[in-house]
Structure formats: structure tokens, C-alpha cells
Design a protein around this motif. Structure first.
Motif, PDB file in Angstrom:
ATOM      1  N   PHE B  63       0.825  -1.202   0.000  1.00  0.00           N
ATOM      2  CA  PHE B  63       0.000   0.000   0.000  1.00  0.00           C
ATOM      3  C   PHE B  63       0.862   1.255   0.000  1.00  0.00           C
ATOM      4  CE2 PHE B  63      -4.339  -1.381   0.422  1.00  0.00           C
ATOM      5  CZ  PHE B  63      -4.230  -2.669   0.922  1.00  0.00           C
ATOM      6  N   GLU B  64       0.303   2.314  -0.561  1.00  0.00           N
ATOM      7  CA  GLU B  64       0.915   3.623  -0.503  1.00  0.00           C
ATOM      8  C   GLU B  64      -0.186   4.663  -0.331  1.00  0.00           C
ATOM      9  OE1 GLU B  64       2.928   4.064  -4.267  1.00  0.00           O
ATOM     10  OE2 GLU B  64       1.151   4.969  -5.177  1.00  0.00           O
ATOM     11  N   ALA B  65       0.191   5.837   0.125  1.00  0.00           N
ATOM     12  CA  ALA B  65      -0.768   6.926   0.276  1.00  0.00           C
ATOM     13  C   ALA B  65      -0.078   8.233  -0.064  1.00  0.00           C
ATOM     14  CB  ALA B  65      -1.329   6.967   1.695  1.00  0.00           C
ATOM     15  N   GLU B  66      -0.844   9.162  -0.571  1.00  0.00           N
ATOM     16  CA  GLU B  66      -0.302  10.453  -0.962  1.00  0.00           C
ATOM     17  C   GLU B  66      -0.994  11.573  -0.205  1.00  0.00           C
ATOM     18  OE1 GLU B  66      -0.423  11.273  -5.141  1.00  0.00           O
ATOM     19  OE2 GLU B  66       0.996  12.944  -4.947  1.00  0.00           O
ATOM     20  N   PHE B  67      -0.202  12.392   0.437  1.00  0.00           N
ATOM     21  CA  PHE B  67      -0.708  13.550   1.152  1.00  0.00           C
ATOM     22  C   PHE B  67      -0.799  14.718   0.171  1.00  0.00           C
ATOM     23  CE2 PHE B  67      -1.548  16.648   4.190  1.00  0.00           C
ATOM     24  CZ  PHE B  67      -0.574  17.635   4.246  1.00  0.00           C
ATOM     25  N   LYS B  68      -1.988  15.269   0.038  1.00  0.00           N
ATOM     26  CA  LYS B  68      -2.198  16.441  -0.810  1.00  0.00           C
ATOM     27  C   LYS B  68      -2.790  17.557   0.036  1.00  0.00           C
ATOM     28  CE  LYS B  68      -2.757  14.003  -5.208  1.00  0.00           C
ATOM     29  NZ  LYS B  68      -3.625  13.789  -6.401  1.00  0.00           N
ATOM     30  N   ARG B  69      -1.925  18.484   0.391  1.00  0.00           N
ATOM     31  CA  ARG B  69      -2.358  19.556   1.280  1.00  0.00           C
ATOM     32  C   ARG B  69      -3.457  20.393   0.637  1.00  0.00           C
ATOM     33  NH1 ARG B  69       0.366  21.978   5.373  1.00  0.00           N
ATOM     34  NH2 ARG B  69       2.319  21.024   4.722  1.00  0.00           N
ATOM     35  N   SER B  70      -3.319  20.660  -0.652  1.00  0.00           N
ATOM     36  CA  SER B  70      -4.287  21.544  -1.326  1.00  0.00           C
ATOM     37  C   SER B  70      -5.687  20.939  -1.342  1.00  0.00           C
ATOM     38  CB  SER B  70      -3.826  21.819  -2.756  1.00  0.00           C
ATOM     39  OG  SER B  70      -3.747  20.609  -3.491  1.00  0.00           O
ATOM     40  N   GLN B  71      -5.758  19.629  -1.286  1.00  0.00           N
ATOM     41  CA  GLN B  71      -7.059  18.953  -1.302  1.00  0.00           C
ATOM     42  C   GLN B  71      -7.437  18.394   0.067  1.00  0.00           C
ATOM     43  OE1 GLN B  71      -7.151  16.047  -4.483  1.00  0.00           O
ATOM     44  NE2 GLN B  71      -6.049  17.392  -5.881  1.00  0.00           N
ATOM     45  N   SER B  72      -6.582  18.611   1.059  1.00  0.00           N
ATOM     46  CA  SER B  72      -6.821  18.052   2.398  1.00  0.00           C
ATOM     47  C   SER B  72      -7.144  16.565   2.305  1.00  0.00           C
ATOM     48  CB  SER B  72      -7.961  18.804   3.102  1.00  0.00           C
ATOM     49  OG  SER B  72      -7.618  20.152   3.302  1.00  0.00           O
TER      50      SER B  72
END
Lengths: 115, 113
Positions: B63-72
């Protein structure tokens, strides 16, 4: 390595009966300890947390209580169970100190059915 | 106050297909973000966490996950799902000296053969 144990794994109790669920942690000292409840189809609800022996904080008013008689032992109790107490109870620990970065490590859970 | 939303209560995918589980959080500063997995009748196991740095984090079980601050957002992904991935997945957010994590309501994943 650290391990966390919960028992009993499964419990069926009549309404009005007492409850005792036990949780112990091995391989660490001075952990923060937590009790969560997971009702069917719902997320996790924090019930109690403890930062040390005899120190219990309750997050929601309810029919349950918690105690921490030893550093690595956390007990969830009730004097008289209600139907609404049915659910899956999870014990968890983190290292000492409050930080949003603390990683919760969970036990395998205790399934309580109140009839 | 911080909050977490997992918009999908239940997702069904075929084995071998790709997977994306959505998670949106609400918090004023940079949060600490977690994904946990719960197999039936079991406790929760940490899949991965994001504290800072590279916004794409790798976890266990592919598994992986991506943090996108602009989209919270902090969406969980897996390129090819295995039948053993069938479980419930919880996103959680922590902050500062918070005494507890805030969990989403979970997404139940079913994997079809």
C-alpha cells in the motif's frame, strides 16, 4: 518487542450483569493506554485513556468505567450491562507523552454481546 | 477541531484491479495522518503514516498513500489488490499534543475473485 493482550476474546452476557475486560501490555513501560468501542457498522469511539496508574480520563459519559491498577494493565468494567453496551472493544497503547505522531498499537479486541 | 471523512462506506473491486480509498481531513496545520486496516474480528493494524517530508508514503502489504495539502486528502492506493486485502480500512488524523487520534468511519473493502 511489545505485545498487547486482551481477554476474553468473546463474551455473551445478560442485561444487568457485570463486565470485566482486561488488557495488558508487555515489553514497554509507562505506556498511554486506551479503550475504544466499535459498534456494528460504525467507526471507533474513544471511551477512556490513561497516562499512568490510577489516572483515568473518560471521553464520553456512559455505563462503563475503567481502571489501571498496574502500569501495564487496563481494565474496562461495568456494574450492570445494557443492551447498548454490545460491541467490539479494543485496547490500544502508545508510548508516553501526548503527540499526534504517537502510533496506536491495538489488541485483537473483545467481542461483547449483551442479551 | 480535527475531523476525518471517508466518503466511501463500501467498495468492491476485482482481484488484480487497482484500488484507491479516499480520506479527507480537516485541520488547520499540518496533520499527522495514518491508515489502519482491520480484518474481521481483529484489532487494527497500522498500514502507513505520514508525518512530514515526501508526500508519497509507502506502507506494508504494497500500500501507498499520498498527502495532498491543497485537497486536504490522504488517499490510500494499491496497484493490484489481492483477495487477502478484503478488510475494513480506517483513516486517522492526529495533531500536536492531541490526546487521541480522530478516526474516520471506515471503508469496507470487498475483493471479488
Amino acid at each position: 518487542s511489545q505485545t498487547i493482550h486482551q481477554w476474553p476474546a468473546t463474551l455473551v452476557q445478560p442485561v444487568g450483569s457485570p463486565l470485566s475486560l482486561e488488557c495488558t501490555v508487555e515489553g514497554t513501560s509507562n505506556p498511554n493506554l486506551y479503550w475504544y468501542r466499535q459498534a456494528a457498522g460504525r467507526g471507533l469511539q474513544l471511551l477512556f485513556y490513561s497516562v499512568g496508574i490510577g489516572q483515568i480520563s473518560s471521553e464520553v459519559p456512559q455505563n462503563l468505567s475503567a481502571s489501571r491498577p498496574q502500569d501495564r494493565q487496563f481494565i474496562l468494567s461495568s456494574k450492570k450491562l445494557l443492551l447498548s453496551d454490545s460491541g467490539f472493544y479494543l485496547c490500544a497503547w502508545t508510548s508516553r507523552g501526548f503527540s499526534g505522531a504517537n502510533v496506536l498499537t491495538f489488541g485483537a479486541g473483545s467481542r461483547l454481546t449483551v442479551l | 477541531a480535527q475531523s476525518v471523512t471517508q466518503p466511501d462506506i463500501h467498495i468492491t473491486v476485482s482481484e488484480g484491479a487497482s484500488l484507491e480509498l479516499r480520506c479527507n481531513y480537516s485541520y488547520g496545520a499540518t496533520p499527522y495522518l495514518f491508515w489502519y486496516v482491520q480484518s474481521p474480528g481483529q484489532g487494527l493494524q497500522l498500514l502507513l503514516k505520514y508525518f512530514s517530508g515526501d508526500t508519497l508514503v509507502q506502507g506494508i502489504k504494497g500500500f501507498e498513500a499520498e498527502f495532498k495539502r491543497s485537497q486536504s486528502s490522504f488517499n490510500l492506493r494499491k496497484p493490484s489488490v489481492h483477495w487477502s486485502d478484503a478488510a475494513e480500512y480506517f483513516c486517522a488524523v492526529g495533531s500536536g499534543s492531541a490526546r487521541q487520534l480522530t478516526f474516520g468511519s471506515g471503508t469496507q473493502l470487498t475483493v471479488l475473485p
